[in-house]
Design an enzyme around this catalytic site. Sequence first.
Site, short mmCIF file in Angstrom:
data_model
loop_
_atom_site.label_atom_id
_atom_site.label_comp_id
_atom_site.label_asym_id
_atom_site.label_seq_id
_atom_site.Cartn_x
_atom_site.Cartn_y
_atom_site.Cartn_z
N GLY A 74 0.83 -1.21 0.00
CA GLY A 74 0.00 0.00 0.00
C GLY A 74 0.86 1.25 0.00
CE1 TYR A 75 5.36 1.00 0.44
CE2 TYR A 75 6.79 1.95 -1.22
CZ TYR A 75 6.63 1.25 -0.04
OH TYR A 75 7.72 0.79 0.64
CD GLU A 135 7.92 -2.12 -6.99
OE1 GLU A 135 6.83 -2.32 -7.54
OE2 GLU A 135 8.20 -1.05 -6.44
#
Length: 402
Positions: free
Chosen positions: A133-134, A250
Amino acid sequence: MADFGGDTDLEAFRQEARAWLEANFPASLKGKGSLATSEVRSDEPDLVAWRKAMGAKGWGTPTWPKEYGGGGLSPQQARVLLQEMTRMGAFNPLMFGMGVTMIGPTIMDYGTEEQRKKHLPPIVRGEVQWCVGYSEPNAGSDLASLQTKAVDNGDGWTVTGSKIWTSGAQYSDWCGALVRTDPSAKKHEGISFMLIDMHQKQIEVRPIPLIAGASPFCETFFTEAKVPRDGLLGQLNVGWTVGKRLLQHERASQTGASTGAKPPPPLSVVAKKYLELDGQGRISDLDLRTRLVKHEMDAKVHGLTLARAMAEAKGNNSPGNAASVLKNSATNVAQTRAELTLEIMGHQGLGWQGDAFTGEELESVRSWLFGKAMSIYGGSSEIQNNIVSKRILGLPDTTQST
């Protein structure tokens, strides 16, 4: 398993890995690596069995410490394992969601021992799925502007706000999220990283349709969702540092490193199925032939650079500068391949459904559409170029007034 320490006998390990893979990898899954890299954890019986076998062995996370269920392999052994998986058409069945590639490594970096023991083994076994959740509706590229807040309630925190583009949220058990815990602090301060249980009624997930058909993206709404004290990863109000570290992991995972699935054939091979050839068996269209050669050269250079970056990272757990360079390189190679594939297939590359098109042709047009997102997610290409220019090359920031 034999102890391969020090100067590892890689050939002995190769034989052991080959024997184990031949005994445990279901033949029905050969060449079906896409089953593992989708956002959803599939319940296909053979895939479930393969996931359990790899999870128990720890080879889905081959270099993670054995104490958390990982394989405990050296980087060299992990590379041999990948080679053997690729040789037989096997793949890593734990690449769904973001537990292996992002959340798990970040928990190893910043988690307490209790957090590691709680969260890492279920990731290793493929029993849980994670999302991140960014981004928020008003905090995308400028992520530090996020407004989702976490208020101390005595027993933990109460989270209220919304996230967007939360990949795989509709399937996830947990979410690693950046939230604002001190609204009076400076923009990049007062932010914390929290591990949020998605199985609570205070969280609503709404999938976002995409032009490619199936979509991993969601809107996620938190209405006083609960996070206990052990849900804080890293220090309170220092979550920006944790969040940046996750983005390093990532970007490192998006550089094109294989999960074991057999790589696609060179486009020159695909082209000869659809296009006219000259008397020497070459593609007649000289311009297209030139562009195909350039693409294959770019793909080769990317692969060699990736291999060099992996070798340089030996014994260093921190993703280096190459991750930022390789992310854009991987995007360019993938998007160029998709564009050339449709050009080669002509009308056969424009099908959406129907018996007039093969499965490969239908998949190509969907991959082309979905691939447009590659230059946006994980940090847009423009942002990556800024990172490379300012943080790696040390070029001046020309956006600032003099």
